[in-house]
Structure formats: structure tokens, C-alpha cells
Design a protein around this motif. Structure first.
Motif, PDB file in Angstrom:
ATOM      1  N   ALA A   6     -69.212   2.382 -53.986  1.00 61.36           N
ATOM      2  CA  ALA A   6     -68.999   2.758 -55.378  1.00 61.36           C
ATOM      3  C   ALA A   6     -69.617   4.126 -55.659  1.00 61.36           C
ATOM      4  CB  ALA A   6     -69.578   1.699 -56.308  1.00 61.36           C
ATOM      5  N   ARG A   7     -70.638   4.506 -54.885  1.00 61.32           N
ATOM      6  CA  ARG A   7     -71.277   5.809 -55.077  1.00 61.32           C
ATOM      7  C   ARG A   7     -70.443   6.950 -54.517  1.00 61.32           C
ATOM      8  NH1 ARG A   7     -76.325   3.995 -52.329  1.00 61.32           N
ATOM      9  NH2 ARG A   7     -76.422   1.963 -53.286  1.00 61.32           N
ATOM     10  N   ARG A   8     -69.603   6.643 -53.554  1.00 64.22           N
ATOM     11  CA  ARG A   8     -68.764   7.675 -52.917  1.00 64.22           C
ATOM     12  C   ARG A   8     -67.311   7.392 -53.237  1.00 64.22           C
ATOM     13  NH1 ARG A   8     -70.901   6.654 -47.419  1.00 64.22           N
ATOM     14  NH2 ARG A   8     -68.931   5.569 -47.365  1.00 64.22           N
ATOM     15  N   PRO A   9     -66.573   8.387 -53.730  1.00 65.56           N
ATOM     16  CA  PRO A   9     -65.151   8.147 -53.977  1.00 65.56           C
ATOM     17  C   PRO A   9     -64.403   7.986 -52.651  1.00 65.56           C
ATOM     18  CG  PRO A   9     -65.793  10.389 -54.624  1.00 65.56           C
ATOM     19  CD  PRO A   9     -67.021   9.695 -54.134  1.00 65.56           C
ATOM     20  N   LEU A  10     -63.312   7.261 -52.700  1.00 60.67           N
ATOM     21  CA  LEU A  10     -62.459   7.088 -51.518  1.00 60.67           C
ATOM     22  C   LEU A  10     -61.851   8.420 -51.104  1.00 60.67           C
ATOM     23  CD1 LEU A  10     -60.242   3.967 -52.324  1.00 60.67           C
ATOM     24  CD2 LEU A  10     -62.032   4.125 -50.595  1.00 60.67           C
ATOM     25  N   ASN A  11     -61.664   8.591 -49.818  1.00 59.84           N
ATOM     26  CA  ASN A  11     -60.870   9.728 -49.384  1.00 59.84           C
ATOM     27  C   ASN A  11     -59.395   9.332 -49.489  1.00 59.84           C
ATOM     28  OD1 ASN A  11     -59.865   8.681 -46.797  1.00 59.84           O
ATOM     29  ND2 ASN A  11     -61.967   8.904 -46.074  1.00 59.84           N
ATOM     30  N   SER A  12     -58.529  10.302 -49.420  1.00 61.02           N
ATOM     31  CA  SER A  12     -57.100  10.048 -49.635  1.00 61.02           C
ATOM     32  C   SER A  12     -56.482   9.154 -48.567  1.00 61.02           C
ATOM     33  CB  SER A  12     -56.338  11.373 -49.709  1.00 61.02           C
ATOM     34  OG  SER A  12     -56.792  12.115 -50.807  1.00 61.02           O
ATOM     35  N   THR A  13     -56.967   9.255 -47.338  1.00 63.05           N
ATOM     36  CA  THR A  13     -56.427   8.411 -46.274  1.00 63.05           C
ATOM     37  C   THR A  13     -56.751   6.947 -46.548  1.00 63.05           C
ATOM     38  OG1 THR A  13     -56.573  10.173 -44.648  1.00 63.05           O
ATOM     39  CG2 THR A  13     -56.486   7.930 -43.798  1.00 63.05           C
ATOM     40  N   ALA A  14     -58.022   6.659 -46.819  1.00 57.27           N
ATOM     41  CA  ALA A  14     -58.425   5.280 -47.110  1.00 57.27           C
ATOM     42  C   ALA A  14     -57.675   4.753 -48.334  1.00 57.27           C
ATOM     43  CB  ALA A  14     -59.932   5.212 -47.332  1.00 57.27           C
ATOM     44  N   ALA A  15     -57.578   5.576 -49.364  1.00 57.44           N
ATOM     45  CA  ALA A  15     -56.890   5.143 -50.580  1.00 57.44           C
ATOM     46  C   ALA A  15     -55.422   4.847 -50.305  1.00 57.44           C
ATOM     47  CB  ALA A  15     -57.018   6.213 -51.662  1.00 57.44           C
ATOM     48  N   SER A  16     -54.775   5.671 -49.484  1.00 55.84           N
ATOM     49  CA  SER A  16     -53.372   5.426 -49.136  1.00 55.84           C
ATOM     50  C   SER A  16     -53.214   4.086 -48.435  1.00 55.84           C
ATOM     51  CB  SER A  16     -52.844   6.546 -48.235  1.00 55.84           C
ATOM     52  OG  SER A  16     -52.892   7.778 -48.897  1.00 55.84           O
ATOM     53  N   LEU A  17     -54.120   3.806 -47.508  1.00 61.05           N
ATOM     54  CA  LEU A  17     -54.058   2.532 -46.784  1.00 61.05           C
ATOM     55  C   LEU A  17     -54.234   1.358 -47.737  1.00 61.05           C
ATOM     56  CD1 LEU A  17     -56.128   3.509 -43.615  1.00 61.05           C
ATOM     57  CD2 LEU A  17     -53.627   3.457 -43.890  1.00 61.05           C
ATOM     58  N   LEU A  18     -55.171   1.482 -48.670  1.00 65.29           N
ATOM     59  CA  LEU A  18     -55.347   0.414 -49.664  1.00 65.29           C
ATOM     60  C   LEU A  18     -54.087   0.262 -50.521  1.00 65.29           C
ATOM     61  CD1 LEU A  18     -59.037   1.036 -50.816  1.00 65.29           C
ATOM     62  CD2 LEU A  18     -58.171  -0.851 -49.381  1.00 65.29           C
ATOM     63  N   GLY A  19     -53.462   1.384 -50.853  1.00 65.85           N
ATOM     64  CA  GLY A  19     -52.217   1.310 -51.627  1.00 65.85           C
ATOM     65  C   GLY A  19     -51.147   0.537 -50.875  1.00 65.85           C
ATOM     66  N   PHE A  20     -51.016   0.815 -49.576  1.00 63.27           N
ATOM     67  CA  PHE A  20     -50.032   0.085 -48.762  1.00 63.27           C
ATOM     68  C   PHE A  20     -50.391  -1.392 -48.642  1.00 63.27           C
ATOM     69  CE2 PHE A  20     -49.250   4.337 -46.533  1.00 63.27           C
ATOM     70  CZ  PHE A  20     -48.133   4.603 -47.298  1.00 63.27           C
ATOM     71  N   LEU A  21     -51.689  -1.697 -48.553  1.00 68.04           N
ATOM     72  CA  LEU A  21     -52.105  -3.094 -48.397  1.00 68.04           C
ATOM     73  C   LEU A  21     -51.847  -3.933 -49.651  1.00 68.04           C
ATOM     74  CD1 LEU A  21     -55.331  -2.662 -46.244  1.00 68.04           C
ATOM     75  CD2 LEU A  21     -53.189  -3.798 -45.567  1.00 68.04           C
ATOM     76  N   HIS A  22     -51.566  -3.287 -50.774  1.00 68.08           N
ATOM     77  CA  HIS A  22     -51.149  -4.031 -51.963  1.00 68.08           C
ATOM     78  C   HIS A  22     -49.842  -4.788 -51.694  1.00 68.08           C
ATOM     79  CE1 HIS A  22     -54.146  -1.794 -54.276  1.00 68.08           C
ATOM     80  NE2 HIS A  22     -53.911  -2.625 -55.279  1.00 68.08           N
ATOM     81  N   GLN A  23     -49.054  -4.336 -50.716  1.00 71.65           N
ATOM     82  CA  GLN A  23     -47.782  -4.980 -50.378  1.00 71.65           C
ATOM     83  C   GLN A  23     -47.975  -6.244 -49.549  1.00 71.65           C
ATOM     84  OE1 GLN A  23     -45.133  -2.137 -48.539  1.00 71.65           O
ATOM     85  NE2 GLN A  23     -45.703  -0.557 -49.993  1.00 71.65           N
ATOM     86  N   GLY A  24     -49.170  -6.415 -48.995  1.00 72.30           N
ATOM     87  CA  GLY A  24     -49.448  -7.591 -48.174  1.00 72.30           C
ATOM     88  C   GLY A  24     -50.234  -7.224 -46.936  1.00 72.30           C
ATOM     89  N   ASP A  25     -50.601  -8.246 -46.164  1.00 69.57           N
ATOM     90  CA  ASP A  25     -51.393  -8.032 -44.954  1.00 69.57           C
ATOM     91  C   ASP A  25     -50.625  -7.172 -43.959  1.00 69.57           C
ATOM     92  OD1 ASP A  25     -52.836  -9.916 -46.313  1.00 69.57           O
ATOM     93  OD2 ASP A  25     -52.904 -11.371 -44.683  1.00 69.57           O
ATOM     94  N   MET A  26     -51.352  -6.252 -43.315  1.00 70.79           N
ATOM     95  CA  MET A  26     -50.740  -5.384 -42.308  1.00 70.79           C
ATOM     96  C   MET A  26     -51.762  -5.044 -41.248  1.00 70.79           C
ATOM     97  SD  MET A  26     -48.442  -2.638 -44.360  1.00 70.79           S
ATOM     98  CE  MET A  26     -48.317  -2.979 -46.112  1.00 70.79           C
ATOM     99  N   SER A  27     -51.266  -4.839 -40.038  1.00 70.45           N
ATOM    100  CA  SER A  27     -52.110  -4.364 -38.944  1.00 70.45           C
ATOM    101  C   SER A  27     -52.220  -2.848 -39.037  1.00 70.45           C
ATOM    102  CB  SER A  27     -51.508  -4.762 -37.598  1.00 70.45           C
ATOM    103  OG  SER A  27     -50.319  -4.021 -37.368  1.00 70.45           O
ATOM    104  N   GLY A  28     -53.146  -2.307 -38.274  1.00 66.08           N
ATOM    105  CA  GLY A  28     -53.261  -0.850 -38.208  1.00 66.08           C
ATOM    106  C   GLY A  28     -51.961  -0.213 -37.767  1.00 66.08           C
ATOM    107  N   TRP A  29     -51.318  -0.823 -36.789  1.00 66.57           N
ATOM    108  CA  TRP A  29     -50.043  -0.297 -36.292  1.00 66.57           C
ATOM    109  C   TRP A  29     -48.998  -0.294 -37.408  1.00 66.57           C
ATOM    110  CZ3 TRP A  29     -44.970  -1.614 -35.755  1.00 66.57           C
ATOM    111  CH2 TRP A  29     -44.216  -0.833 -34.872  1.00 66.57           C
ATOM    112  N   ASP A  30     -48.940  -1.396 -38.188  1.00 69.80           N
ATOM    113  CA  ASP A  30     -47.995  -1.471 -39.305  1.00 69.80           C
ATOM    114  C   ASP A  30     -48.282  -0.373 -40.332  1.00 69.80           C
ATOM    115  OD1 ASP A  30     -46.799  -3.836 -38.286  1.00 69.80           O
ATOM    116  OD2 ASP A  30     -48.257  -5.097 -39.346  1.00 69.80           O
TER     117      ASP A  30
END
Length: 181
Positions: A6-30
Motif C-alpha cells: 500500500a506504501r508503494r504504487p503498482l508498476n504498470s506491468t503488475a497492474a496490467s496483470l491484475l487487470g487481466f486476472l479480473h477475467q479469471g485464473d490464469m497461468s503466467g504463460w496465459d
């Protein structure tokens, strides 16, 4: 540990991955494949970044790691902490874009490049943009994409058309510039 994030904002890569994970469970490859397909033409995410960020987000409690499945793929699921971190990230002002176009860098020093080599470089880059436009136009199915995906796709189509118009003008621009030298 999630509070440390919470003290450090997300970087764009991590945030993008979290955005994709809203669609459901995924592997790193997915996630790598989805990122390449959905945002790869305007935002670069490497495989090593995906796995590094997944590890960090798991340590910070933003994703849960499932059991390895077929082909040793491990699914990840966004947690409530991950949803909150993503909500904070997506609500921020994204800031100004940074344009990095390797062809423009080469052209800015074009007087040092053999003219035939420069022609080949330009032709190869034009082909990339023609192919990208064709891909965007073939993916322009309004019923299969959300309004937000369509806005991104529309930008891509308009951008590629503008770049191709610029390629059409290059012979005149380069001839004019060479006369000025």
C-alpha cells in the motif's frame, strides 16, 4: 505483508496483470499470451517480467498461487488486496506517454546510413505497420469486444493509418531534406 504494498504504487506491468486476472485464473504463460495479444502493440511486457511480478504480487498478497497443472502451468487468482491495488492504480492519472520509435531514431541520423540500406529499413518498417493495420482491421468485431477494447483498437487503426500516410510522404520529405543539406 500486503500493507507494505500500500506504501508503494503498482508498476504498470503488475497492474496490467491484475487487470487481466479480473477475467479469471490464469497461468503466467496465459498472461504473457494475453498481454501480447491485447496490449503488445503498445505496451511491452516480457515473459520474465510476468513471472517476476507474479512472484512479487504473491508475496504481497495480491494474488493466490494455485497448484501446478498441465505442462507445469501454475494458475494465479487475484485476491481482494489485488483488486484494491488495481482499483487504486486504474484511478490514477496515467501521465504523459513516452514515444520510442526506433525507426525515427535511425532516421534522425540517416545521413550516416547507406541510402540503399536505409530504403530497406524503411520498407521493412512499413511492412510491419501494414501487417499491424491488417491485424487490427481483422479484429474489429464490435460484437466480440468491449467498448473499452474497441477504443484501444480504434486508436491502433487510426495510428497505423497515420503512420502509413507518413511513409507515403517519406520519399518527398527525404528528397527535400537531402536538398537542404
Amino acid at each position: 505483508m500486503a500493507q507494505d504494498n500500500a506504501r508503494r504504487p503498482l508498476n504498470s506491468t503488475a497492474a496490467s496483470l491484475l487487470g487481466f486476472l479480473h477475467q479469471g485464473d490464469m497461468s503466467g504463460w496465459d498472461l504473457v499470451a494475453l498481454a501480447q495479444d491485447r496490449i503488445g502493440d503498445f505496451w511491452t511486457i516480457t515473459q520474465s517480467q510476468v513471472y517476476r511480478e507474479l512472484g512479487t504480487m504473491h508475496q504481497n498478497g495480491m494474488v493466490d498461487k494455485g497448484e501446478a497443472g498441465a505442462r507445469d502451468r501454475t494458475p494465479y487468482r487475484i485476491t481482494e488486496s489485488g483488486r484494491e491495488a488495481f482499483a487504486e492504480w486504474i484511478a490514477r492519472d496515467p501521465g504523459a506517454e513516452t514515444i520510442r520509435v526506433p525507426l525515427l531514431l535511425t532516421l534522425s541520423f540517416g545521413e550516416f546510413v547507406d541510402p540503399h540500406r536505409l530504403d530497406r529499413i524503411i520498407a521493412a518498417n512499413r511492412t510491419v505497420h501494414e501487417q499491424r493495420l491488417a491485424k487490427y482491421l481483422s479484429g474489429h468485431d464490435e460484437e466480440k469486444t468491449s467498448a473499452f477494447e474497441r477504443t484501444t483498437l480504434d486508436f491502433g487503426i487510426r495510428y497505423e493509418r497515420a503512420v502509413l500516410e507518413w511513409f507515403d510522404r517519406l520519399p518527398e520529405l527525404l528528397d527535400h531534406n537531402s536538398r537542404l543539406s
